[in-house]
Design a protein around this motif. Structure first.
Motif, PDB file in Angstrom:
ATOM      1  N   THR A   1     -27.100  -3.299  29.260  1.00 28.33           N
ATOM      2  CA  THR A   1     -26.443  -3.647  27.885  1.00 28.33           C
ATOM      3  C   THR A   1     -25.431  -3.249  29.384  1.00 28.33           C
ATOM      4  N   SER A   2     -25.264  -2.035  29.878  1.00 30.61           N
ATOM      5  CA  SER A   2     -24.274  -2.317  31.160  1.00 30.61           C
ATOM      6  C   SER A   2     -23.699  -3.131  32.232  1.00 30.61           C
ATOM      7  N   GLN A   3     -25.183  -3.502  32.530  1.00 33.61           N
ATOM      8  CA  GLN A   3     -24.507  -4.644  33.514  1.00 33.61           C
ATOM      9  C   GLN A   3     -24.401  -5.986  32.864  1.00 33.61           C
ATOM     10  N   LEU A   4     -24.687  -6.134  32.386  1.00 34.80           N
ATOM     11  CA  LEU A   4     -24.161  -7.680  31.351  1.00 34.80           C
ATOM     12  C   LEU A   4     -22.512  -6.769  30.681  1.00 34.80           C
ATOM     13  N   SER A   5     -22.508  -5.801  30.335  1.00 35.04           N
ATOM     14  CA  SER A   5     -20.576  -5.606  30.282  1.00 35.04           C
ATOM     15  C   SER A   5     -19.930  -5.772  31.372  1.00 35.04           C
TER      16      SER A   5
ATOM     17  N   GLN B   1      -2.850  -3.498  41.905  1.00 34.57           N
ATOM     18  CA  GLN B   1      -3.697  -3.079  43.005  1.00 34.57           C
ATOM     19  C   GLN B   1      -2.906  -1.260  43.341  1.00 34.57           C
ATOM     20  N   ASN B   2      -3.833  -0.810  42.778  1.00 31.44           N
ATOM     21  CA  ASN B   2      -3.881   0.608  43.643  1.00 31.44           C
ATOM     22  C   ASN B   2      -3.549   0.649  45.660  1.00 31.44           C
ATOM     23  N   PRO B   3      -2.883   2.350  45.560  1.00 37.00           N
ATOM     24  CA  PRO B   3      -2.831   2.341  47.241  1.00 37.00           C
ATOM     25  C   PRO B   3      -3.767   2.016  47.830  1.00 37.00           C
ATOM     26  N   LEU B   4      -5.277   2.711  47.523  1.00 36.36           N
ATOM     27  CA  LEU B   4      -5.690   2.040  48.474  1.00 36.36           C
ATOM     28  C   LEU B   4      -6.319   0.736  48.171  1.00 36.36           C
ATOM     29  N   GLY B   5      -6.429   0.273  47.341  1.00 39.82           N
ATOM     30  CA  GLY B   5      -6.468  -1.461  47.119  1.00 39.82           C
ATOM     31  C   GLY B   5      -7.509  -1.772  46.355  1.00 39.82           C
ATOM     32  N   ASN B   6      -8.031  -0.902  45.373  1.00 43.17           N
ATOM     33  CA  ASN B   6      -8.444  -1.836  44.545  1.00 43.17           C
ATOM     34  C   ASN B   6      -7.850  -1.994  43.194  1.00 43.17           C
ATOM     35  N   ILE B   7      -8.466  -2.719  42.184  1.00 43.20           N
ATOM     36  CA  ILE B   7      -6.996  -3.558  41.625  1.00 43.20           C
ATOM     37  C   ILE B   7      -7.831  -3.043  40.289  1.00 43.20           C
ATOM     38  N   ASN B   8      -7.242  -2.067  39.157  1.00 40.22           N
ATOM     39  CA  ASN B   8      -7.964  -1.733  37.828  1.00 40.22           C
ATOM     40  C   ASN B   8      -6.885  -2.922  37.199  1.00 40.22           C
ATOM     41  N   VAL B   9      -8.433  -3.307  35.965  1.00 43.60           N
ATOM     42  CA  VAL B   9      -8.254  -4.516  35.215  1.00 43.60           C
ATOM     43  C   VAL B   9      -8.315  -4.223  33.946  1.00 43.60           C
ATOM     44  N   ARG B  10      -8.073  -2.808  33.800  1.00 47.18           N
ATOM     45  CA  ARG B  10      -8.863  -2.304  31.860  1.00 47.18           C
ATOM     46  C   ARG B  10      -7.594  -3.093  31.088  1.00 47.18           C
ATOM     47  N   ASP B  11      -6.564  -3.469  31.761  1.00 46.31           N
ATOM     48  CA  ASP B  11      -5.818  -4.434  30.810  1.00 46.31           C
ATOM     49  C   ASP B  11      -5.438  -5.968  30.508  1.00 46.31           C
ATOM     50  N   LEU B  12      -6.510  -5.913  32.231  1.00 44.65           N
ATOM     51  CA  LEU B  12      -6.669  -7.659  31.561  1.00 44.65           C
ATOM     52  C   LEU B  12      -7.980  -8.102  30.732  1.00 44.65           C
ATOM     53  N   CYS B  13      -8.617  -7.007  31.287  1.00 39.97           N
ATOM     54  CA  CYS B  13     -10.271  -7.592  30.731  1.00 39.97           C
ATOM     55  C   CYS B  13     -10.504  -7.340  29.415  1.00 39.97           C
TER      56      CYS B  13
ATOM     57  N   PHE C   1     -26.037  -8.962  39.106  1.00 36.47           N
ATOM     58  CA  PHE C   1     -25.882  -8.068  38.131  1.00 36.47           C
ATOM     59  C   PHE C   1     -27.195  -8.504  36.880  1.00 36.47           C
ATOM     60  N   GLU C   2     -28.055  -6.988  38.263  1.00 36.59           N
ATOM     61  CA  GLU C   2     -29.374  -7.265  38.005  1.00 36.59           C
ATOM     62  C   GLU C   2     -30.339  -6.078  37.547  1.00 36.59           C
ATOM     63  N   THR C   3     -31.110  -5.410  36.763  1.00 37.01           N
ATOM     64  CA  THR C   3     -31.497  -4.412  36.038  1.00 37.01           C
ATOM     65  C   THR C   3     -32.216  -4.343  37.223  1.00 37.01           C
ATOM     66  N   THR C   4     -32.459  -2.918  36.935  1.00 40.16           N
ATOM     67  CA  THR C   4     -33.426  -2.563  38.599  1.00 40.16           C
ATOM     68  C   THR C   4     -34.677  -1.955  37.886  1.00 40.16           C
ATOM     69  N   PHE C   5     -34.803  -1.789  36.816  1.00 41.84           N
ATOM     70  CA  PHE C   5     -35.704  -1.096  35.724  1.00 41.84           C
ATOM     71  C   PHE C   5     -36.349  -2.388  35.127  1.00 41.84           C
ATOM     72  N   ARG C   6     -37.715  -2.034  34.888  1.00 41.20           N
ATOM     73  CA  ARG C   6     -38.657  -3.318  34.108  1.00 41.20           C
ATOM     74  C   ARG C   6     -38.430  -2.933  32.752  1.00 41.20           C
ATOM     75  N   PRO C   7     -39.137  -3.390  31.968  1.00 41.38           N
ATOM     76  CA  PRO C   7     -38.594  -3.117  30.544  1.00 41.38           C
ATOM     77  C   PRO C   7     -40.045  -2.177  30.127  1.00 41.38           C
ATOM     78  N   PHE C   8     -41.553  -3.272  30.514  1.00 44.72           N
ATOM     79  CA  PHE C   8     -42.454  -1.842  30.271  1.00 44.72           C
ATOM     80  C   PHE C   8     -43.302  -1.422  31.951  1.00 44.72           C
TER      81      PHE C   8
ATOM     82  N   GLU D   1     -16.424 -11.214  35.836  1.00 47.67           N
ATOM     83  CA  GLU D   1     -16.165 -12.415  35.537  1.00 47.67           C
ATOM     84  C   GLU D   1     -15.205 -12.773  35.019  1.00 47.67           C
ATOM     85  N   CYS D   2     -14.077 -11.728  34.300  1.00 52.43           N
ATOM     86  CA  CYS D   2     -12.903 -11.683  33.102  1.00 52.43           C
ATOM     87  C   CYS D   2     -12.337 -11.784  34.302  1.00 52.43           C
ATOM     88  N   ALA D   3     -12.183 -10.842  35.533  1.00 51.29           N
ATOM     89  CA  ALA D   3     -11.163 -10.302  35.876  1.00 51.29           C
ATOM     90  C   ALA D   3     -11.463 -11.572  37.224  1.00 51.29           C
ATOM     91  N   ALA D   4     -12.751 -11.958  37.601  1.00 53.52           N
ATOM     92  CA  ALA D   4     -12.583 -12.965  38.544  1.00 53.52           C
ATOM     93  C   ALA D   4     -11.927 -14.062  38.747  1.00 53.52           C
TER      94      ALA D   4
END
Length: 166
Positions: free
Chosen positions: A54-58, A78-90, A113-120, A64-67
């Motif tokens: 669920t976390s990976q899907l989100s 963009q912040n001074p470190l070069g990262n983009i906060n997409v909270r309001d956009l997505c 985006f894939e989980t590293t865990f297995r379901p069983f 995808e929204c940001a892209a």
């Protein structure tokens, strides 16, 4: 050998059959304990898998929204470190930072985006089930040993307890 002791009794007249009966009950109970422990482990593994999936899907949907946003919209956040906060956009509901290389990888389709865990986890469930079964047998033996020692210390026998109950 005393007159009240036979090969089927322990010291102080404690009947061996009583301990055998309870030990056999412990042996029958051990697989139940093992199955419950294995089931509990399987449930935990499945919950961990579902939470991570669920976390990976989100996260994937947010990327995808940001892209899909224009470079101008992203550069404005963009912040001074070069990262983009997409909270309001997505509509993530929390601060979510992406970088330009991640946006390029997402737009190129190489960011996965894939989980590293297995379901069983059959192997882990089997090991845990066996371990808890053995633990149940050991606990049964420990309890029976403690009862035998307590009876020996107090000097009571199974016959005396049976006579007192009549």
């Amino acid at each position: 050998m005393a007159a009240d002791e036979s090969p089927t009794t322990l010291g102080a007249g404690v009947s061996m059959g009583l301990y055998q009966k309870w030990f056999l009950r412990g042996l029958r109970f051990a697989p139940v304990v093992g199955l419950v422990a294995a089931g509990w482990h399987s449930r935990d593994v499945l919950n961990r898998y579902q939470t991570d999936a669920t976390s990976q899907l989100s996260m994937g949907l947010t990327y995808e929204c940001a892209a899909r946003q224009s470079d101008e919209q992203l550069a404005a956040r963009q912040n001074p470190l070069g990262n983009i906060n997409v909270r309001d956009l997505c509509l993530t509901g929390r601060d979510f930072y992406v970088s330009w290389p991640e946006m390029q990888a997402m737009r190129a389709g190489t960011l996965k985006f894939e989980t590293t865990f297995r379901p069983f986890d059959w192997q882990g469930s089997a090991v845990i089930g066996i371990a808890w079964s053995l633990l149940a047998v050991i606990v049964t033996l420990g309890v029976l040993f403690a009862i035998a020692i307590a009876r020996w210390v107090w000097g009571t026998t199974a016959r005396e307890q049976a006579k007192a109950g009549q």
